[in-house]
Write an enzyme that holds these catalytic residues in place. Structure first.
Site, PDB file in Angstrom:
ATOM      1  N   TRP A 102       0.513  -0.609   3.786  1.00 16.26           N
ATOM      2  CA  TRP A 102      -0.102   0.294   4.710  1.00 16.26           C
ATOM      3  C   TRP A 102      -0.384  -0.228   6.084  1.00 16.26           C
ATOM      4  O   TRP A 102      -0.094   0.289   7.203  1.00 16.26           O
ATOM      5  CB  TRP A 102      -1.443   0.669   4.153  1.00 16.26           C
ATOM      6  N   ASP A 183       2.564  -6.688  -1.107  1.00 20.12           N
ATOM      7  CA  ASP A 183       2.789  -5.371  -1.409  1.00 20.12           C
ATOM      8  C   ASP A 183       4.276  -5.069  -1.304  1.00 20.12           C
ATOM      9  O   ASP A 183       4.682  -5.140  -0.035  1.00 20.12           O
ATOM     10  CB  ASP A 183       1.755  -4.334  -0.667  1.00 20.12           C
ATOM     11  N   CYS A 221       1.117   6.981   0.399  1.00 20.28           N
ATOM     12  CA  CYS A 221      -0.004   6.084   0.093  1.00 20.28           C
ATOM     13  C   CYS A 221      -0.755   6.681  -1.134  1.00 20.28           C
ATOM     14  O   CYS A 221      -0.833   7.761  -1.296  1.00 20.28           O
ATOM     15  CB  CYS A 221      -1.089   6.436   1.291  1.00 20.28           C
ATOM     16  N   GLY A 222      -1.524   5.652  -1.854  1.00 21.66           N
ATOM     17  CA  GLY A 222      -1.975   6.284  -3.094  1.00 21.66           C
ATOM     18  C   GLY A 222      -3.199   6.872  -3.078  1.00 21.66           C
ATOM     19  O   GLY A 222      -3.611   7.498  -3.907  1.00 21.66           O
ATOM     20  N   HIS A 223      -3.796   7.086  -1.814  1.00 22.22           N
ATOM     21  CA  HIS A 223      -4.708   7.880  -1.380  1.00 22.22           C
ATOM     22  C   HIS A 223      -4.525   9.285  -0.840  1.00 22.22           C
ATOM     23  O   HIS A 223      -5.302   9.790  -0.322  1.00 22.22           O
ATOM     24  CB  HIS A 223      -5.915   7.025  -0.768  1.00 22.22           C
ATOM     25  N   SER A 383     -10.517   4.131   2.037  1.00 20.08           N
ATOM     26  CA  SER A 383     -10.320   5.454   1.866  1.00 20.08           C
ATOM     27  C   SER A 383     -11.560   5.997   0.826  1.00 20.08           C
ATOM     28  O   SER A 383     -11.635   7.379   0.979  1.00 20.08           O
ATOM     29  CB  SER A 383      -8.994   5.923   0.902  1.00 20.08           C
TER      30      SER A 383
END
Length: 532
Positions: A102, A183, A221-223, A383
Site C-alpha cells: 500500500w 509484501d 486493498c484488503g480493507h 483502517s
C-alpha cells in the site's frame, strides 16, 4: 571473529603484499570490515531468516514471545525506528520491519500516488528493500564509528580497562539489520512472474514474503470492496514458486506468509477444476452462490456445475465474476489457511474487518485441528477505527453481562464526551493488551501495523505547518521539534553525523592521513549538540 583477530588477519595480508601496501593500516581496514558486516542482500536474507525461524520456535514454546513490526516506506524511517528501539529497549530482539505494498503504491511509484491495486512498478518493491537495508547498515557503521572513536580516546588517555571494555562491546555489537516481511501483493502476474519478482526481493535482502490469494489483475486493498480470490491450486502454484526462489538462491529458511482475503472477498473469477466429489476444487465450488436449473428453462450464456447430482447455475455478474454464498467467509478462510500451510506456507495472514480476538481465534482453532502449530501474521490496521471498535466491544460485553449501559449511545461511542468514562478506560486497556491477548489466544506470532509511519509523517507535518506558518513562526520548530530532539536524545538532531559525515571523516583519515580535510573540526555547527 573478534576485533583483534580481524586486525591480526588483515595485518598478515598487508605484510604479505609488501611495500605497495605499506601505507595501509590494518586496524583501519578492520574497522571498515566490521562496519560492513553484510556484503550482499542474500547475506541479509540468510541471517534474518534464521532469526525468524528461531523466533517462531520460541513462540511455539511460549506465545508471550510474539514479534512486532511497523510498516516503513523509506530507508530513513526504518533506520530511525531501529535506532529508537535500541535506545529505548537495548535490543532489537523480536522487532522486525514490514514493507507495505500500500505504501509503495501511495508513496514510491514513478506514477505518483496510486491506490493499492498492484499498479505500481513491481521493481519498486525490491528497490525499497535494498534501500531499507542500506540505511540499516549505515546505522551500524555510524554506531560502531562512535565506539571506535571512544576506543581511540581511551587508548590516548591510557585507560586500558575502558579500552578492553570497548573492544568487547565492538565484538558483541548488535546489528540494526532485522528481518523484513515484504509484501509481494498477489504476485504481479502468474506463478512465473511471482517467482521472478520473489528472486529480486530475496536478492535485495527479504527473508519473508507475504502473498495474498487475490486475482493479480483484480487486486484490491484488503480493507476495500471488490476483492476477487483464486482457486486454491492457483494460489499453491505461487507458494511453490516462492519456495523455489528461496531454494535457488540458497535461503532454505526463507519464510512464506500466505494471506487470505476471503473474509471480505465475495467474488471469484474462476470455477475450480474438480475431478471427483469432495476434492479441493469441489470444496471451492461448493461455496459458489448457485441455483438449481430446470433443463427446460436454460437461457443463453449460462454456465453450469453439478452439485449433489443436481444441475446448478452459479450466479454470474455482468463483470463475468462469480459470487460466493453470503456468510461463507470464515469457512473459506479456514480452508484457505489449511491448504496454504499444506502447500508449503510457513505463516498465515487472515485479513479481517475488525480487530476482534474471539473472531480470529475461532478461525485459528479450526485451522489448528488440522495443522496444530499454525501461526498468524496479523495486520493491526489503521483502517480499523480502534477506539470505536473496542468501545463497542466493551459495550456489548457489558450489555450481555446485564450491566447498565443506558448512559451510552453505542453508535456514538467515538465521541470525546465518553473519553473519561469507565467504558472508555476498559476499551483502552483492551487495546493496550490486544497484541499479547491475541498472541496467547489467537495464534498470532507477528503483529504489525501496515501504515503507521504514513500517518505519523502526515500528523507531524501538519503540526509543524500549523505552528511555523502561524503566530509561533520559528518557535514552532524550535520548541516542538529541535528542543524535543535534544531533550529526548533523538540521534538525528546531529543530522550531519546521521548522514555519514563522521564516517566520511574516518575514511578521509584512513586514505589521506594527516593531509585529510575533515568536516568534523571545532567549527562544525553540530558541536552545539555535543551534550544532547
Amino acid at each position: 571473529m573478534t576485533y583483534q583477530a580481524r586486525i591480526k588477519e588483515l595485518n598478515e595480508t598487508i605484510t604479505a603484499n609488501g611495500a605497495p601496501w605499506g601505507a595501509i593500516d590494518a586496524e583501519s581496514a578492520a574497522r571498515m570490515v566490521v562496519q560492513n558486516r553484510f556484503r550482499t542482500g542474500l547475506d541479509i536474507a540468510r541471517y534474518t531468516a534464521t532469526i525468524m525461524r528461531e523466533d517462531m520456535e520460541a513462540y511455539d514454546r511460549d506465545p508471550a514471545n510474539y514479534t512486532q513490526s511497523l510498516g516503513t516506506w523509506h530507508g530513513f524511517i526504518a533506520q530511525q525506528k531501529m535506532i529508537s528501539i535500541k535506545k529505548h529497549f537495548g535490543s532489537t530482539k523480536r522487532r522486525y520491519l514490514y514493507l507495505s505494498g500500500w505504501m509503495v503504491a501511495a508513496l514510491r511509484s514513478d506514477f505518483g500516488p496510486l491506490p493499492d491495486q498492484s499498479m505500481h512498478e513491481k521493481t519498486s518493491v525490491p528497490a525499497l528493500i535494498e534501500e531499507l537495508y542500506t540505511f540499516l547498515k549505515q546505522a551500524d557503521a555510524r554506531e560502531l564509528g562512535g565506539m571506535f572513536r571512544d576506543l581511540d580516546a581511551a587508548r590516548e588517555r591510557g585507560d586500558e580497562v575502558e579500552a578492553k571494555r570497548l573492544e568487547k562491546a565492538i565484538d558483541e555489537h548488535e546489528t540494526h539489520v532485522v528481518p523484513i516481511i515484504a509484501d509481494i501483493d498477489a504476485g504481479f502476474g502468474n506463478a512465473e512472474a511471482t517467482y521472478l519478482l520473489a528472486k529480486k526481493m530475496i536478492e535485495a535482502g527479504a527473508c519473508a514474503l507475504q502473498i495474498e490469494n487475490q486475482v493479480s489483475d483484480e487486486k484490491q486493498c484488503g480493507h476495500q470492496d471488490g476483492k476477487v480470490t483464486v482457486p486454491h491450486e492457483d494460489f499453491a502454484q505461487k507458494i511453490r514458486a516462492i519456495r523455489y526462489a528461496f531454494l535457488e538462491l540458497g535461503v532454505p529458511d526463507g519464510i512464506i506468509v500466505a494471506r487470505t482475503d476471503s473474509l471480505g472477498a465475495g467474488l471469484t473469477k474462476q470455477i475450480a477444476f474438480s475431478s471427483e466429489p469432495g476434492d479441493l476444487g469441489d470444496q471451492y465450488n461448493a461455496f459458489l452462490d448457485a441455483e438449481e436449473v430446470d433443463p427446460a428453462n436454460i437461457t443463453n450464456g449460462q454456465v453450469f456445475i453439478s452439485r449433489d447430482g443436481k444441475l446448478m447455475a452459479p450466479k454470474r455478474l455482468p463483470s463475468n465474476l462469480y459470487q460466493f454464498r453470503a456468510g461463507t467467509g470464515e469457512d473459506r478462510c479456514v480452508l484457505d489457511g489449511i491448504t496454504s500451510l499444506q502447500a508449503g506456507a510457513d505463516l498465515l495472514w487472515i485479513e479481517t474487518e475488525k480487530p476482534h480476538v474471539d473472531q480470529i481465534a475461532g478461525m485459528v482453532d479450526r485451522i489448528r485441528e488440522v495443522v496444530p502449530n499454525a501461526k498468524l501474521v496479523y495486520n493491526n490496521s489503521p483502517s480499523f477505527n480502534w477506539t470505536l471498535n473496542f468501545r463497542q466491544q466493551v459495550y456489548d460485553a457489558w450489555e450481555a453481562a446485564g450491566k447498565d449501559v443506558s448512559a451510552y449511545d453505542r453508535a456514538k461511542l467515538m465521541s470525546v464526551d465518553y473519553d473519561g468514562t469507565d467504558l472508555a478506560a476498559e476499551a483502552d486497556e483492551r487495546i493496550r493488551t490486544f497484541q499479547s491477548d491475541a498472541a496467547k489466544r489467537a495464534g498470532i506470532f507477528h503483529h504489525l501495523i501496515t501504515l503507521p509511519t504514513y500517518h505519523t509523517a502526515a500528523l507531524s507535518t501538519d503540526n509543524l505547518a500549523r505552528e511555523y506558518f502561524g503566530d509561533q513562526a520559528m518557535l514552532g520548530y524550535v520548541k516542538n521539534v529541535q528542543r524535543e530532539e535534544i531533550r529526548q536524545g533523538i540521534a538525528c538532531v546531529k543530522h550531519q553525523n546521521m548522514a555519514g559525515s563522521d564516517i566520511g571523516d574516518d575514511h578521509k583519515e584512513y586514505f589521506a592521513g594527516e593531509a585529510a580535510l575533515k568536516a568534523g573540526g571545532k567549527d562544525n555547527t553540530m558541536n552545539q549538540f555535543a551534550a544532547a
